[in-house]
Design an enzyme around this catalytic site. Sequence first.
Site, PDB file in Angstrom:
ATOM      1  N   ARG A 195       1.141  -0.706   0.124  1.00  0.00           N
ATOM      2  CA  ARG A 195      -0.052  -0.147  -0.034  1.00  0.00           C
ATOM      3  C   ARG A 195       0.688   1.353  -0.014  1.00  0.00           C
ATOM      4  O   ARG A 195       1.905   1.330   0.335  1.00  0.00           O
ATOM      5  CB  ARG A 195      -1.118   0.199   0.936  1.00  0.00           C
ATOM      6  CG  ARG A 195      -1.674  -0.936   1.094  1.00  0.00           C
ATOM      7  CD  ARG A 195      -2.924  -0.796   2.457  1.00  0.00           C
ATOM      8  NE  ARG A 195      -3.371   0.370   3.528  1.00  0.00           N
ATOM      9  CZ  ARG A 195      -3.842   0.709   4.647  1.00  0.00           C
ATOM     10  NH1 ARG A 195      -3.500  -0.570   5.134  1.00  0.00           N
ATOM     11  NH2 ARG A 195      -4.203   1.554   4.638  1.00  0.00           N
ATOM     12  N   SER A 219       0.584   3.988   1.626  1.00  0.00           N
ATOM     13  CA  SER A 219      -0.052   4.836   2.621  1.00  0.00           C
ATOM     14  C   SER A 219       1.727   5.564   3.682  1.00  0.00           C
ATOM     15  O   SER A 219       2.699   4.663   3.294  1.00  0.00           O
ATOM     16  CB  SER A 219      -0.896   4.096   4.310  1.00  0.00           C
ATOM     17  OG  SER A 219      -0.104   3.087   4.591  1.00  0.00           O
ATOM     18  N   LYS A 229      -3.424  -8.363  10.259  1.00  0.00           N
ATOM     19  CA  LYS A 229      -4.102  -8.195  10.218  1.00  0.00           C
ATOM     20  C   LYS A 229      -5.626  -7.524   9.729  1.00  0.00           C
ATOM     21  O   LYS A 229      -6.665  -8.134  10.148  1.00  0.00           O
ATOM     22  CB  LYS A 229      -4.529  -6.951  12.641  1.00  0.00           C
ATOM     23  CG  LYS A 229      -3.977  -5.462  11.314  1.00  0.00           C
ATOM     24  CD  LYS A 229      -4.605  -5.085  12.510  1.00  0.00           C
ATOM     25  CE  LYS A 229      -4.011  -3.169  12.990  1.00  0.00           C
ATOM     26  NZ  LYS A 229      -5.514  -2.794  11.867  1.00  0.00           N
ATOM     27  N   ASP A 230      -5.362  -7.231   8.783  1.00  0.00           N
ATOM     28  CA  ASP A 230      -5.466  -6.855   7.524  1.00  0.00           C
ATOM     29  C   ASP A 230      -5.811  -7.933   6.107  1.00  0.00           C
ATOM     30  O   ASP A 230      -6.801  -7.780   5.881  1.00  0.00           O
ATOM     31  CB  ASP A 230      -5.092  -5.608   7.031  1.00  0.00           C
ATOM     32  CG  ASP A 230      -5.053  -4.135   7.633  1.00  0.00           C
ATOM     33  OD1 ASP A 230      -6.104  -4.015   8.766  1.00  0.00           O
ATOM     34  OD2 ASP A 230      -4.656  -3.412   8.338  1.00  0.00           O
ATOM     35  N   THR A 237     -11.878   6.121  16.520  1.00  0.00           N
ATOM     36  CA  THR A 237     -11.737   4.788  15.843  1.00  0.00           C
ATOM     37  C   THR A 237     -12.576   4.355  14.945  1.00  0.00           C
ATOM     38  O   THR A 237     -13.511   4.539  15.770  1.00  0.00           O
ATOM     39  CB  THR A 237     -10.980   3.545  17.600  1.00  0.00           C
ATOM     40  OG1 THR A 237     -10.718   2.285  16.420  1.00  0.00           O
ATOM     41  CG2 THR A 237     -12.984   3.076  17.797  1.00  0.00           C
ATOM     42  N   SER A 272     -11.946   0.730  13.819  1.00  0.00           N
ATOM     43  CA  SER A 272     -12.291  -0.527  13.724  1.00  0.00           C
ATOM     44  C   SER A 272     -13.645  -0.958  15.344  1.00  0.00           C
ATOM     45  O   SER A 272     -13.920  -0.320  15.933  1.00  0.00           O
ATOM     46  CB  SER A 272     -11.274  -0.750  15.167  1.00  0.00           C
ATOM     47  OG  SER A 272     -11.451  -2.691  15.876  1.00  0.00           O
ATOM     48  N   ARG A 319     -14.151  -3.569  16.605  1.00  0.00           N
ATOM     49  CA  ARG A 319     -13.856  -4.057  18.236  1.00  0.00           C
ATOM     50  C   ARG A 319     -13.579  -3.049  19.060  1.00  0.00           C
ATOM     51  O   ARG A 319     -14.351  -3.174  20.059  1.00  0.00           O
ATOM     52  CB  ARG A 319     -12.237  -4.872  17.426  1.00  0.00           C
ATOM     53  CG  ARG A 319     -11.378  -5.287  19.136  1.00  0.00           C
ATOM     54  CD  ARG A 319     -10.499  -6.253  19.033  1.00  0.00           C
ATOM     55  NE  ARG A 319      -9.506  -5.229  18.180  1.00  0.00           N
ATOM     56  CZ  ARG A 319      -8.649  -4.035  18.778  1.00  0.00           C
ATOM     57  NH1 ARG A 319      -8.804  -3.890  20.551  1.00  0.00           N
ATOM     58  NH2 ARG A 319      -7.689  -3.949  17.611  1.00  0.00           N
ATOM     59  N   ARG A 320     -12.509  -2.154  18.618  1.00  0.00           N
ATOM     60  CA  ARG A 320     -12.204  -1.359  19.584  1.00  0.00           C
ATOM     61  C   ARG A 320     -13.412  -0.439  19.700  1.00  0.00           C
ATOM     62  O   ARG A 320     -13.400   0.393  21.374  1.00  0.00           O
ATOM     63  CB  ARG A 320     -11.050  -0.317  19.043  1.00  0.00           C
ATOM     64  CG  ARG A 320      -9.930  -1.191  18.821  1.00  0.00           C
ATOM     65  CD  ARG A 320      -9.143   0.167  17.570  1.00  0.00           C
ATOM     66  NE  ARG A 320      -7.438  -0.597  17.885  1.00  0.00           N
ATOM     67  CZ  ARG A 320      -6.500  -0.039  16.867  1.00  0.00           C
ATOM     68  NH1 ARG A 320      -7.030   0.586  15.471  1.00  0.00           N
ATOM     69  NH2 ARG A 320      -5.402  -0.961  17.009  1.00  0.00           N
ATOM     70  N   ARG A 374     -11.847   7.023  10.111  1.00  0.00           N
ATOM     71  CA  ARG A 374     -11.061   6.826   8.990  1.00  0.00           C
ATOM     72  C   ARG A 374     -10.097   7.686   8.709  1.00  0.00           C
ATOM     73  O   ARG A 374      -9.966   8.872   9.592  1.00  0.00           O
ATOM     74  CB  ARG A 374     -11.984   6.692   7.942  1.00  0.00           C
ATOM     75  CG  ARG A 374     -12.645   5.290   8.097  1.00  0.00           C
ATOM     76  CD  ARG A 374     -12.598   3.807   7.400  1.00  0.00           C
ATOM     77  NE  ARG A 374     -11.052   3.398   6.849  1.00  0.00           N
ATOM     78  CZ  ARG A 374     -11.063   3.624   5.821  1.00  0.00           C
ATOM     79  NH1 ARG A 374     -12.076   2.580   5.339  1.00  0.00           N
ATOM     80  NH2 ARG A 374     -10.326   3.108   5.487  1.00  0.00           N
ATOM     81  N   GLY A 375      -8.837   7.117   8.244  1.00  0.00           N
ATOM     82  CA  GLY A 375      -7.789   8.300   7.649  1.00  0.00           C
ATOM     83  C   GLY A 375      -6.140   7.656   8.246  1.00  0.00           C
ATOM     84  O   GLY A 375      -6.898   6.362   8.953  1.00  0.00           O
ATOM     85  N   ASN A 376      -5.200   8.326   7.960  1.00  0.00           N
ATOM     86  CA  ASN A 376      -4.272   7.623   8.266  1.00  0.00           C
ATOM     87  C   ASN A 376      -3.221   8.260   9.894  1.00  0.00           C
ATOM     88  O   ASN A 376      -4.121   8.488  10.504  1.00  0.00           O
ATOM     89  CB  ASN A 376      -3.249   7.937   7.348  1.00  0.00           C
ATOM     90  CG  ASN A 376      -2.573   9.609   7.037  1.00  0.00           C
ATOM     91  OD1 ASN A 376      -3.331  10.412   8.143  1.00  0.00           O
ATOM     92  ND2 ASN A 376      -2.701  10.055   5.435  1.00  0.00           N
ATOM     93  N   ARG A 411      -5.020  10.919  11.959  1.00  0.00           N
ATOM     94  CA  ARG A 411      -5.923  10.616  12.826  1.00  0.00           C
ATOM     95  C   ARG A 411      -5.861  11.843  14.226  1.00  0.00           C
ATOM     96  O   ARG A 411      -6.581  12.364  15.509  1.00  0.00           O
ATOM     97  CB  ARG A 411      -6.200   9.214  13.145  1.00  0.00           C
ATOM     98  CG  ARG A 411      -6.870   8.363  12.703  1.00  0.00           C
ATOM     99  CD  ARG A 411      -6.853   6.831  13.166  1.00  0.00           C
ATOM    100  NE  ARG A 411      -7.587   6.875  11.474  1.00  0.00           N
ATOM    101  CZ  ARG A 411      -8.059   4.979  11.769  1.00  0.00           C
ATOM    102  NH1 ARG A 411      -7.679   4.460  12.744  1.00  0.00           N
ATOM    103  NH2 ARG A 411      -8.295   4.178  10.657  1.00  0.00           N
ATOM    104  N   CYS A 435     -12.112  -9.201   8.999  1.00  0.00           N
ATOM    105  CA  CYS A 435     -10.804  -8.973   9.909  1.00  0.00           C
ATOM    106  C   CYS A 435     -11.521  -7.916  10.856  1.00  0.00           C
ATOM    107  O   CYS A 435     -10.754  -7.438  11.682  1.00  0.00           O
ATOM    108  CB  CYS A 435      -9.732  -8.241   8.841  1.00  0.00           C
ATOM    109  SG  CYS A 435      -9.564  -9.556   7.927  1.00  0.00           S
TER     110      CYS A 435
END
Length: 304
Positions: free
Chosen positions: A9, A11, A79-80, A123, A125, A127-128, A145-147, A151, A235
Site C-alpha cells: 500500500r 500509505s 491483521k488486515d 476509532t 475498528s 472491535r475497539r 478513518r484516515g491515516n 487521526r 477482519c
Amino acid sequence: MTVIRIGTRGSKLAMAQTTTVARGLESKTGVETEIIPIATQGDRSMESLSQIGGQGVFANALRDSLLAGECDVVVHSLKDLPTAEVPGLTIAAIPKRADERDVVCARDELTLATLPAGARVGTGSPRRQAQLRSRYPELEVVDLRGNIDSRLAKVTGGELDAVILAAAGLARAGRAAAITEYLGIAGWPTAPGQGALAIEVRTGEEKLAAVLDHKPSRTKTDAERYVLAFLDAGCSAPLGAHAVIDDGLLFLDARVYALDGSHYFTSSHALYVNDVDDPPREAAQRVSDELLAQGAGELAGVRA
C-alpha cells in the site's frame, strides 16, 4: 533474480513497514529490492470498515498485482489479511512480531480513565468501538478513518479528545511520542495478528522471503487467526485474540463482543506445542468451539 519487486500500500505507514522488509531481504539475500506502491479499496474509500466490509479491503489489490506478475512479493499488515487461502499464493514469512497492544493518544496526556464524561474518542475498528462502549460507557465513540497523521491531527486540532491506534503502527511511523497510554492485553485483547507483518509470494517462490520468517511469531498469530477462520468472522469483526508461548505451552485467549458493548463471550485454552501435530489449529479449535457454545455466533460479524 537481480531485483525483488515488493508491492505495498502507498500509505506512510505501509511504506515504512515495507522499507524495513526490503532492508531485511537485501541484508539476508544480497538481492536488490524495488518498492512498488499499489492503491487498495481501503485506501480509496473513507467509509467506515463496517460499511465497506473488512474482508480484503486492504489486501485484494496487492494480491491481484502479485498474481499478475507485477511484483514478486507483497507486504501486508497481518491483521488486515483475510484468513481464507488464495489459490496460487502463500505467506512465505511472518517476521518477528512487534508490540501487539492498542494505545491511546489523548489531549493533555490523558488516559481513558481520566478523560471526562462525554469526551470524544475516535476509532474505525468495530472491535475497539465495542471495547470502549463496554469499559467506558461515559465516553462518546466516534467512527474514524484516515491515516495515522490525519487521526492524530483531529486530537491536536481539538475535534477529538483521543484516538485509539496500534502501538506497532505508531512506532513504525515514527509517531510513538503521541502515545499517552498503553492498553493491557488482559483487559483489551487486540485484533488477531496485530503487530505482525505478512510477506506473501506466488506459491513455489517461498524462498524469496522465507529467510525473514520468525517461527514463534507465526505460531502465535496462526492460532489467533484460526479463531477468526473457525468463527467465520471477518477482519473487522468485534473480536480480540492473543496467544503466548511460555515454557513449551501455547496459551490462547479470545473474546467476542456485542457491537454495542453490552456483553461479550470469552474463552482461554493452553496446550503443549509438542503434544499435537498442529498446535495453533488445535488451540484455536478448542477456543472457537467454546465461544460458539456460549453463543458467540449470534453477535455481529460472527456466524455459527
